[in-house]
Design a protein around this motif. Structure first.
Motif, PDB file in Angstrom:
ATOM      1  N   VAL A  26     -12.879 -24.804 -16.885  1.00 15.45           N
ATOM      2  CA  VAL A  26     -11.449 -25.434 -17.508  1.00 15.45           C
ATOM      3  C   VAL A  26     -11.820 -25.709 -18.919  1.00 15.45           C
ATOM      4  N   THR A  27     -13.106 -25.949 -19.185  1.00 11.52           N
ATOM      5  CA  THR A  27     -13.565 -26.313 -20.561  1.00 11.52           C
ATOM      6  C   THR A  27     -13.265 -25.274 -21.708  1.00 11.52           C
ATOM      7  N   LYS A  28     -13.278 -23.870 -21.246  1.00  6.67           N
ATOM      8  CA  LYS A  28     -12.933 -22.712 -21.946  1.00  6.67           C
ATOM      9  C   LYS A  28     -11.666 -22.821 -22.650  1.00  6.67           C
TER      10      LYS A  28
ATOM     11  N   GLY B  42     -18.615 -24.229 -20.131  1.00 14.13           N
ATOM     12  CA  GLY B  42     -18.298 -24.388 -18.936  1.00 14.13           C
ATOM     13  C   GLY B  42     -19.545 -25.051 -18.250  1.00 14.13           C
ATOM     14  N   GLY B  43     -19.758 -25.050 -16.939  1.00 10.48           N
ATOM     15  CA  GLY B  43     -20.874 -25.830 -16.588  1.00 10.48           C
ATOM     16  C   GLY B  43     -21.804 -25.055 -15.678  1.00 10.48           C
TER      17      GLY B  43
ATOM     18  N   LEU C  11      -8.561 -22.784 -15.442  1.00 11.54           N
ATOM     19  CA  LEU C  11      -9.400 -22.786 -14.272  1.00 11.54           C
ATOM     20  C   LEU C  11     -10.959 -23.005 -14.102  1.00 11.54           C
ATOM     21  N   GLY C  12     -11.491 -23.659 -13.246  1.00 10.43           N
ATOM     22  CA  GLY C  12     -12.862 -23.826 -13.125  1.00 10.43           C
ATOM     23  C   GLY C  12     -13.563 -23.788 -11.801  1.00 10.43           C
ATOM     24  N   ALA C  13     -14.667 -23.235 -11.672  1.00  8.77           N
ATOM     25  CA  ALA C  13     -15.369 -23.184 -10.460  1.00  8.77           C
ATOM     26  C   ALA C  13     -14.440 -22.778  -9.237  1.00  8.77           C
TER      27      ALA C  13
ATOM     28  N   THR D  96     -11.435 -24.825  -8.200  1.00  3.92           N
ATOM     29  CA  THR D  96     -11.468 -26.183  -7.754  1.00  3.92           C
ATOM     30  C   THR D  96     -11.226 -27.086  -8.750  1.00  3.92           C
ATOM     31  N   SER D  97     -11.190 -26.851 -10.166  1.00  8.00           N
ATOM     32  CA  SER D  97     -10.529 -27.543 -11.171  1.00  8.00           C
ATOM     33  C   SER D  97      -9.476 -26.695 -11.748  1.00  8.00           C
ATOM     34  N   THR D  98      -8.285 -27.299 -11.656  1.00  3.29           N
ATOM     35  CA  THR D  98      -7.182 -26.455 -11.905  1.00  3.29           C
ATOM     36  C   THR D  98      -6.137 -27.303 -12.856  1.00  3.29           C
TER      37      THR D  98
END
Length: 336
Positions: A76-78, A221-222, A295-297, A300-302
């Protein structure tokens, strides 16, 4: 809107926690075990439980879990990075989006024949095919379409690659001449009334010299730790800003033209400028085609933005298929 169906949607979100381990360090270690250059070099913290909220017409109509818990948000950082890029573009720091990055960033990263033609547009669309090593990570460390493949000409091939995203962040740092978290706070997060609990991290290896000072270049990102650590209520404010074409109250924080560019499909139909799109409803079948996602991982993060129904949803710690079902349930409630 049906309050009963909305309650059903919230119950679903609370009862469908991802199987992803709470220990995210262990998750990342196991996920990339056996692959080269996967050392974790940024901060990591255990995840929380399912939480989120739904906005309609800019107001909270549903909320669940601890929405003020600060968590890693992975890719989501992107989308935040792309928004900081929009601020830089609006200030004239990038020039034309189709100009080579190397016209303004002269740190050696764009000197090679492969990298010299790369434009800002290709950078944000993840079609740059940038080649090199950054902060100890070669671009092969995240070549998801084949570690040993032959690179294509910039702009002709799409690949999701965190090394290249981190190169984008460093390039933005070079032209902005100040740390990107500082830009994000002043230009976006403070004006939208976000909390002061979020933090944007880089790596222990990503310190660079800027005007004589040592500054950390942040990650997008992570994957190897780091990225944006933030809570769901702040995500919701950010999503609302994007849903309003970059405008907050009487202030245009991000150029509306940038928002349009960022949410226009690239050669990858479901991807814009580090925002996911729902072209042909391919990403989330239950959501309208006009939807935009951060969206991330594995989702799972939206952050879901639905302009058709004037909705913004934040969902944490549900898997992608369950996010799609949550969207279906929300739209069923909205249509009543």
């Amino acid at each position: 809107m049906s309050s009963a169906l909305l309650t059903e949607a919230v119950d679903y979100a609370e009862s469908h926690e991802t199987a992803m381990p709470v220990d995210l360090r262990q998750y990342l270690t196991d996920r990339f075990a056996g692959l080269e250059h996967q050392e974790l070099v940024g901060p990591i913290r255990p995840r929380g439980r399912p939480n989120g909220l739904l906005l309609r017409h800019g107001y909270i109509v549903a909320e669940w879990g601890d929405t003020e818990r600060v968590d890693m948000t992975f890719s989501v950082t992107k989308s935040y990075l792309a928004t900081v890029a929009g601020v830089a573009w609006g200030r004239g720091l990038l020039g034309d989006l189709d100009d080579p990055v190397g016209n303004r960033v002269r740190d050696g990263g764009y000197d090679s024949p492969q990298n010299a033609p790369i434009t800002w547009r290709q950078t944000f669309q993840q079609t740059s095919e940038w080649e090199g090593t950054l902060f100890g990570k070669p671009d092969q460390a995240d070549r998801r379409e084949g570690v040993d493949r032959t690179l294509e000409a910039p702009g002709t091939f799409w690949e999701y690659n965190d090394v290249r995203v981190n190169r984008a962040a460093l390039s933005l740092l070079r032209v902005s001449r100040e740390p990107l978290p500082q830009v994000l706070k002043r230009e976006i997060m403070d004006p939208i009334g976000a909390s002061d609990t979020w933090a944007w991290h880089g790596y222990e290896t990503s310190w660079v010299e800027l005007d004589g000072d040592s500054v950390q270049s942040v990650s997008g990102g992570g994957h190897w730790g780091g990225g944006l650590f933030i809570h769901s209520r702040d995500h919701a404010r950010f999503g609302l800003l994007i849903s309003r074409d970059g405008r907050w109250g009487d202030r245009q924080l991000v150029p509306s033209e940038w928002i349009r560019e960022a949410t226009t499909p690239s050669i990858e139909p479901t991807y814009g400028f580090m925002w996911w799109l729902n072209t042909d409803q391919a990403r989330f079948p239950s959501a309208p085609e006009s939807s935009v996602f951060a969206l991330g991982a594995a989702s799972t993060s939206t952050i879901w933005i639905d302009p058709d129904h004037d909705l913004v949803m934040v969902s944490r710690w549900l898997d992608g298929p369950d996010v799609d079902e949550l969207i279906r349930l929300i739209l069923a409630a909205v249509s009543r």
